[in-house]
Design an enzyme around this catalytic site. Structure first.
Site, short mmCIF file in Angstrom:
data_model
loop_
_atom_site.label_atom_id
_atom_site.label_comp_id
_atom_site.label_asym_id
_atom_site.label_seq_id
_atom_site.Cartn_x
_atom_site.Cartn_y
_atom_site.Cartn_z
N ARG A 21 7.17 -26.15 20.99
CA ARG A 21 6.35 -27.34 20.70
C ARG A 21 7.05 -28.60 21.19
O ARG A 21 6.46 -29.43 21.89
CB ARG A 21 6.10 -27.44 19.17
CG ARG A 21 5.07 -26.44 18.67
CD ARG A 21 4.94 -26.54 17.15
NE ARG A 21 6.11 -25.97 16.51
CZ ARG A 21 6.19 -24.72 16.05
NH1 ARG A 21 5.15 -23.92 16.14
NH2 ARG A 21 7.29 -24.27 15.49
N HIS A 57 5.74 -30.89 6.41
CA HIS A 57 5.69 -30.47 7.81
C HIS A 57 4.67 -29.33 7.98
O HIS A 57 4.30 -28.68 7.01
CB HIS A 57 7.06 -29.97 8.29
CG HIS A 57 8.01 -31.08 8.63
ND1 HIS A 57 8.79 -31.70 7.68
CD2 HIS A 57 8.28 -31.70 9.80
CE1 HIS A 57 9.51 -32.63 8.25
NE2 HIS A 57 9.22 -32.67 9.53
N LYS A 80 7.32 -24.50 10.41
CA LYS A 80 8.71 -24.96 10.28
C LYS A 80 9.52 -23.93 9.50
O LYS A 80 9.08 -23.45 8.45
CB LYS A 80 8.75 -26.33 9.60
CG LYS A 80 10.15 -26.92 9.57
CD LYS A 80 10.14 -28.41 9.33
CE LYS A 80 11.55 -28.96 9.28
NZ LYS A 80 12.29 -28.78 10.53
P1 NAD Z 1 9.49 -24.06 18.54
O1 NAD Z 1 9.75 -22.75 17.86
O2 NAD Z 1 8.09 -24.41 18.92
O3 NAD Z 1 10.39 -24.19 19.87
C1 NAD Z 1 11.69 -23.70 20.00
C2 NAD Z 1 11.75 -23.04 21.37
O4 NAD Z 1 13.10 -22.70 21.67
C3 NAD Z 1 10.91 -21.76 21.44
O5 NAD Z 1 10.04 -21.82 22.55
C4 NAD Z 1 11.96 -20.68 21.58
O6 NAD Z 1 11.50 -19.58 22.33
C5 NAD Z 1 13.05 -21.44 22.32
N1 NAD Z 1 14.36 -20.80 22.26
C6 NAD Z 1 14.95 -20.18 21.22
N2 NAD Z 1 16.13 -19.67 21.61
C7 NAD Z 1 16.28 -19.98 22.91
C8 NAD Z 1 17.30 -19.71 23.88
N3 NAD Z 1 18.40 -19.01 23.57
N4 NAD Z 1 17.14 -20.18 25.13
C9 NAD Z 1 16.02 -20.88 25.47
N5 NAD Z 1 15.01 -21.14 24.59
C10 NAD Z 1 15.16 -20.70 23.34
O7 NAD Z 1 10.09 -25.17 17.57
P2 NAD Z 1 9.92 -26.76 17.64
O8 NAD Z 1 8.89 -27.17 16.64
O9 NAD Z 1 9.77 -27.19 19.06
O10 NAD Z 1 11.32 -27.21 17.04
C11 NAD Z 1 12.53 -26.84 17.67
C12 NAD Z 1 13.69 -27.41 16.88
O11 NAD Z 1 13.65 -28.85 16.95
C13 NAD Z 1 13.67 -27.07 15.37
O12 NAD Z 1 15.00 -26.92 14.95
C14 NAD Z 1 13.03 -28.32 14.76
O13 NAD Z 1 13.36 -28.50 13.41
C15 NAD Z 1 13.67 -29.37 15.62
N6 NAD Z 1 12.97 -30.68 15.66
C16 NAD Z 1 13.78 -31.76 15.66
C17 NAD Z 1 13.21 -33.03 15.77
C18 NAD Z 1 14.14 -34.22 15.87
O14 NAD Z 1 13.66 -35.35 16.05
N7 NAD Z 1 15.47 -33.99 15.82
C19 NAD Z 1 11.83 -33.18 15.83
C20 NAD Z 1 11.02 -32.05 15.84
C21 NAD Z 1 11.62 -30.78 15.75
#
Ligand code: NAD
Length: 271
Positions: A14, A157, A161
């Protein structure tokens, strides 16, 4: 001026897709590639703009090390185990690392500290300007209001999540505790169920809601007898985090090695 090469690990996620869109639209940035998990069905597919569907003429790979080598900076919103591995590639290839992954343990965070000895690392639980200002306001309010004000942190959320409370809720709890000269671990009430007894004065409570496609909502509530102060941030779309992360990436590439947060990137006062 040459364009800054920005890579996205987890580009099919995402946040990954929102990041690809922001980078493709940015006048100072060039997308250098994107990765996904080894077992992802997305491997080999075109990396496309999430809104316009325009192709970047790059394919999704599972070779994160090659991406770090080919990039000035890599943005990482994946999962803790992946982020720890990516930090080792940041060191090996002298690549700036922007980390938004949440749910990292203190041991996981040690890998970011190690990388920050060699390269700039920006690590933030929330990359939006509004939430960072909310953190600042929370610390100030906790400092100004005495402990007759019970502090509660509420977050909501989307249903997908996997960690709780959110990294942002933890940052807000830390900011509130710091405003009172405390460490969050000393005063946190993480959950309540059953006969909990009365609320302990000075504690900071957390409440977690999950559902729908809510991008992220956080409220810090200061509750005294007969008055309540609340500060709230509502994220309408996760593009705000992607925009902040790309801004951080372009800022960080010209910094010295070190561990930075969004207060550093945005120039907000640390109090
Ligand atoms: P998501 O599950 O949609 O996306 C994570 C992606 O990472 C997936 O497509 C997954 O396949 C990929 N992934 C996992 N392991 C991998 C690897 N070894 N190599 C390459 N790709 C890999 O989740 P999301 O909603 O996009 O959130 C991702 C992270 O970001 C979560 O930890 C979330 O809490 C965090 N987040 C942080 C903020 C911020 O502002 N810091 C904002 C939103 C989300």
């Amino acid at each position: 001026m040459s364009l800054i090469k920005v890579g996205v690990v987890g580009c099919g996620g995402r946040m990954g897709q929102a990041l690809v869109g922001q980078i493709m639209d940015h006048k100072d940035a060039e997308l250098s590639g994107g990765t996904e998990r080894h077992d992802s069905p997305l491997i080999g597919q075109d990396i496309r703009h999430p809104d316009t569907n325009i192709s970047s003429n790059l394919s999704i790979t599972d070779d994160a090390e090659a991406l770090f080598e080919a990039s000035d900076v890599v943005i990482d919103f994946t999962c803790p185990t992946a982020t720890v591995l990516h930090a080792s590639y940041a060191i090996k290839h002298q690549t700036t690392h922007i980390v938004g992954t949440t749910g990292m343990t203190p041991e996981d965070e040690d890998s970011l500290k190690a990388a920050s000895g060699k390269v700039p690392v920006v690590y933030a639980s929330n990359f939006s300007l509004g939430v960072n200002v909310l953190c600042y306001l929370t610390q100030q309010a906790a400092h100004l209001l005495d402990d007759n004000f019970d502090i509660e942190v509420l977050e909501m959320h989307h249903r997908h999540k996997v960690d709780a409370p959110s990294g942002t809720a933890l940052s807000l709890g830390k900011a509130a505790a710091a405003g009172r000269g405390k460490n969050l671990d000393q005063v946190a009430d993480w959950a309540r169920h059953g006969i909990t007894g009365e609320r302990e004065k000075g504690n900071i409570g957390f409440a977690v809601l999950r559902g729908g496609n809510v991008a992220g909502e956080h409220t810090v509530s200061f509750n005294a007898d007969d008055e309540r102060l609340e500060v709230t941030h509502k994220a309408g779309n996760r593009v705000i985090f992607a925009r902040g992360a790309v801004h951080a990436a372009l800022w960080a590439v010209s910094q010295d090695a070190g561990l930075y947060d969004m207060f550093d990137v945005l120039g907000l006062p640390e109090s």
